[in-house]
Design a protein around this motif. Structure first.
Motif, PDB file in Angstrom:
ATOM      1  N   ILE A   1     -21.567  25.330   2.235  1.00  3.99           N
ATOM      2  CA  ILE A   1     -22.631  25.454   3.223  1.00  3.99           C
ATOM      3  C   ILE A   1     -22.156  24.706   4.455  1.00  3.99           C
ATOM      4  O   ILE A   1     -21.728  23.548   4.352  1.00  3.99           O
TER       5      ILE A   1
ATOM      6  N   ASP B   1     -19.645  30.895   3.745  1.00  2.00           N
ATOM      7  CA  ASP B   1     -20.911  30.175   3.630  1.00  2.00           C
ATOM      8  C   ASP B   1     -21.746  30.868   2.558  1.00  2.00           C
ATOM      9  O   ASP B   1     -22.126  32.034   2.715  1.00  2.00           O
TER      10      ASP B   1
ATOM     11  N   ARG C   1     -24.735  30.575   1.662  1.00  4.73           N
ATOM     12  CA  ARG C   1     -26.076  30.985   2.081  1.00  4.73           C
ATOM     13  C   ARG C   1     -26.003  32.180   3.025  1.00  4.73           C
ATOM     14  O   ARG C   1     -26.674  33.183   2.823  1.00  4.73           O
ATOM     15  N   ALA C   2     -25.205  32.059   4.073  1.00  6.53           N
ATOM     16  CA  ALA C   2     -25.147  33.097   5.106  1.00  6.53           C
ATOM     17  C   ALA C   2     -24.383  34.336   4.645  1.00  6.53           C
ATOM     18  O   ALA C   2     -24.787  35.465   4.945  1.00  6.53           O
TER      19      ALA C   2
ATOM     20  N   GLY D   1     -23.526  35.042   1.387  1.00  7.95           N
ATOM     21  CA  GLY D   1     -23.949  35.507   0.069  1.00  7.95           C
ATOM     22  C   GLY D   1     -22.906  35.307  -1.016  1.00  7.95           C
ATOM     23  O   GLY D   1     -21.777  34.897  -0.762  1.00  7.95           O
TER      24      GLY D   1
ATOM     25  N   THR E   1     -32.279  20.587  -4.049  1.00  8.28           N
ATOM     26  CA  THR E   1     -32.752  21.846  -4.627  1.00  8.28           C
ATOM     27  C   THR E   1     -33.014  21.689  -6.118  1.00  8.28           C
ATOM     28  O   THR E   1     -34.040  22.143  -6.629  1.00  8.28           O
TER      29      THR E   1
ATOM     30  N   TYR F   1     -30.346  30.257  -6.164  1.00  7.48           N
ATOM     31  CA  TYR F   1     -30.361  29.000  -5.413  1.00  7.48           C
ATOM     32  C   TYR F   1     -28.924  28.532  -5.145  1.00  7.48           C
ATOM     33  O   TYR F   1     -28.433  27.598  -5.802  1.00  7.48           O
ATOM     34  N   PRO F   2     -28.216  29.141  -4.189  1.00  8.36           N
ATOM     35  CA  PRO F   2     -26.811  28.780  -3.960  1.00  8.36           C
ATOM     36  C   PRO F   2     -26.605  27.326  -3.532  1.00  8.36           C
ATOM     37  O   PRO F   2     -25.509  26.791  -3.699  1.00  8.36           O
ATOM     38  N   ALA F   3     -27.645  26.667  -3.041  1.00 11.78           N
ATOM     39  CA  ALA F   3     -27.511  25.256  -2.667  1.00 11.78           C
ATOM     40  C   ALA F   3     -27.301  24.376  -3.898  1.00 11.78           C
ATOM     41  O   ALA F   3     -26.904  23.213  -3.763  1.00 11.78           O
TER      42      ALA F   3
END
Length: 117
Positions: free
Chosen positions: A9, A33, A35-36, A38, A63, A87-89
């Motif tokens: 991230i 990234d 989140r961005a 995927g 998270t 929940y990739p974080a």
């Protein structure tokens, strides 16, 4: 095209340290990234197969702590990849994939070994 990919991230301090190390050592890599850009289940499954799900899952992060305790207790090898996809974080960062090897987290000495620096 480089075969080294750093997954993370962009605003994560540990990811920033890893990117700085790679840049300072002039190592070509692509940043992904989570989140961005995927992820997909097969990618997460390959990380888990290589290093184990306990190492991929970050239980120290916000998270994870915000998850319902019942959900936390039910996490297992059978369902963790689906949870990480949602929940990739919660993926321990960064994930470095180079020449088919997977390294989780950032430690300069481990990166130096990976790249013979």
């Amino acid at each position: 095209m480089t075969d080294t990919v750093l997954y993370g991230i962009k605003n994560c301090d540990t990811v920033k340290k890893a990117r700085r190390w790679l840049d300072e050592h002039e190592i070509a890599y692509r940043f992904h990234d989570v989140r961005a850009d995927g992820l997909d289940l097969s990618m997460i499954d390959s990380w888990i197969a290589a290093v184990g799900w306990q190492k991929v899952l970050n239980k120290a992060g916000t998270t994870w702590r915000k998850l319902d305790p019942e959900v936390q207790q039910q996490v297992s090898a059978d369902n963790v990849a689906t949870l990480l996809l949602e929940y990739p974080a919660m993926i321990k960062r960064p994930v470095l994939v180079t020449n088919g090897n997977i390294t989780i987290g950032f430690k300069p000495d481990i990166y130096a070994t990976c790249f013979n620096k």
